[in-house]
Design an enzyme around this catalytic site. Structure first.
Site, PDB file in Angstrom:
ATOM      1  N   GLY A  18     -13.486 -40.490   3.280  1.00  0.00           N
ATOM      2  CA  GLY A  18     -12.276 -39.690   3.542  1.00  0.00           C
ATOM      3  C   GLY A  18     -11.183 -40.528   2.714  1.00  0.00           C
ATOM      4  N   ASP A  75      -7.497 -50.872  -0.135  1.00  0.00           N
ATOM      5  CA  ASP A  75      -7.571 -51.845   1.179  1.00  0.00           C
ATOM      6  C   ASP A  75      -6.823 -51.339   2.281  1.00  0.00           C
ATOM      7  OD1 ASP A  75      -9.804 -53.460   2.135  1.00  0.00           O
ATOM      8  OD2 ASP A  75      -8.109 -54.575   2.891  1.00  0.00           O
ATOM      9  N   GLY A 162     -11.545 -41.981  10.281  1.00  0.00           N
ATOM     10  CA  GLY A 162     -10.994 -43.342  11.094  1.00  0.00           C
ATOM     11  C   GLY A 162     -10.391 -43.257  12.388  1.00  0.00           C
TER      12      GLY A 162
HETATM   13  P1  IMP Z   1     -11.619 -50.989   4.398  1.00  0.00           P
HETATM   14  O1  IMP Z   1     -10.266 -50.763   3.628  1.00  0.00           O
HETATM   15  O2  IMP Z   1     -12.469 -50.111   4.013  1.00  0.00           O
HETATM   16  O3  IMP Z   1     -11.931 -52.202   4.811  1.00  0.00           O
HETATM   17  O4  IMP Z   1     -11.142 -50.269   5.930  1.00  0.00           O
HETATM   18  C1  IMP Z   1     -10.053 -49.481   6.229  1.00  0.00           C
HETATM   19  C2  IMP Z   1     -10.225 -49.047   7.592  1.00  0.00           C
HETATM   20  O5  IMP Z   1      -9.053 -48.424   8.126  1.00  0.00           O
HETATM   21  C3  IMP Z   1     -10.967 -47.671   7.593  1.00  0.00           C
HETATM   22  O6  IMP Z   1     -12.370 -47.895   7.646  1.00  0.00           O
HETATM   23  C4  IMP Z   1     -10.195 -46.744   8.426  1.00  0.00           C
HETATM   24  O7  IMP Z   1     -10.836 -46.935   9.614  1.00  0.00           O
HETATM   25  C5  IMP Z   1      -8.836 -47.210   8.732  1.00  0.00           C
HETATM   26  N1  IMP Z   1      -8.002 -46.335   7.874  1.00  0.00           N
HETATM   27  C6  IMP Z   1      -7.493 -46.656   6.611  1.00  0.00           C
HETATM   28  N2  IMP Z   1      -6.595 -45.691   6.390  1.00  0.00           N
HETATM   29  C7  IMP Z   1      -6.900 -44.650   7.190  1.00  0.00           C
HETATM   30  C8  IMP Z   1      -6.138 -43.369   7.422  1.00  0.00           C
HETATM   31  O8  IMP Z   1      -5.508 -42.917   6.664  1.00  0.00           O
HETATM   32  N3  IMP Z   1      -6.669 -42.752   8.412  1.00  0.00           N
HETATM   33  C9  IMP Z   1      -7.554 -43.101   9.670  1.00  0.00           C
HETATM   34  N4  IMP Z   1      -7.978 -44.515   9.337  1.00  0.00           N
HETATM   35  C10 IMP Z   1      -7.650 -45.012   8.300  1.00  0.00           C
END
Ligand code: IMP
Length: 204
Positions: A18, A75, A162
């Site tokens: 995504g 992140d 997400g």
């Molecule tokens: P990380 O940065 O990979 O540790 O995880 C960030 C988490 O935040 C993701 O797995 C998503 O679930 C959530 N997230 C970050 N950006 C978005 C977005 O634009 N839409 C929905 N969920 C998001």
């Protein structure tokens, strides 16, 4: 003065499809050859810091060292005011199950915790994105973006990824998952951070 990116290849150090597709779409007009970490079979380093910028730095520097390419990492996560900023850097962790990530479960947890805290609408929250670009010589630059909004229940929409079906940005009556992806990119935390990156690393 921000270090400039000289065309060529940019490694986007994420295994999240995504995030990768949003970053690719936003960078499309700049003629950068975007390569995903998954396509290069890079390992995912452990995110051991308790800040977005700390974890973004870990991912960008590991990828730049491993490939010899400038590497951009993301992140990101959601901060919920009535939960004192949770889940924050643990946003993805709330979705972890032995069988992979389950965001329906993560959104249900957010709603349950808001109910338990007695939070009344609007249940304000922010999507936050920190981008770090690291070069193989150890230099890095940081860019941040925030999208304010509220969490709604039940969840609505099929687009995005997400927590998008639960998040309604300020000024909208639809969730991010009900928006056209290009519209989300114009107002999103990631869209804002990438715009700053483009201005910093490609601008005059
Ligand atoms: P990380 O940065 O990979 O540790 O995880 C960030 C988490 O935040 C993701 O797995 C998503 O679930 C959530 N997230 C970050 N950006 C978005 C977005 O634009 N839409 C929905 N969920 C998001």
């Amino acid at each position: 003065m921000t270090r400039k990116l000289e065309g060529g290849k940019l490694l986007v150090a994420t295994h999240n499809k995504g995030k990768l597709s949003e970053i690719r779409e936003i960078l499309a007009p700049f003629g950068v050859d975007v390569v995903g970490a998954g396509e290069m079979d890079l390992p995912e380093p452990e995110e051991t810091e308790d800040t977005f910028v700390g974890n973004a730095r870990i991912k960008a520097h590991a990828a730049a060292k491993a490939t010899g390419l400038p590497a951009l990492s993301d992140d990101s996560g959601i901060t919920i005011d009535a939960l004192n900023g949770a889940p924050g850097v643990y946003t993805a962790d709330w979705a972890e199950t032995p069988a992979g990530r389950d965001f329906k479960m993560a959104m249900t947890r957010a709603n349950d915790e808001l109910n338990a805290a007695g939070a009344t609408p609007p249940r304000t929250a922010q999507f936050r994105c920190t981008l770090v670009i690291a070069w193989p010589d150890g230099h890095d630059e940081v860019f941040e973006g925030v999208m304010p909004g509220q969490l709604v229940w039940p969840i609505r929409g099929e687009h995005g990824f997400g927590y998008d079906p639960m998040f309604q940005p300020d000024g909208y009556s639809i969730t991010c998952a009900e928006m056209d992806p290009a519209e989300k990119n114009k107002i999103s935390h990631r869209g804002k951070a990438v715009a700053k990156f483009v201005q910093g690393c490609f601008g005059g």
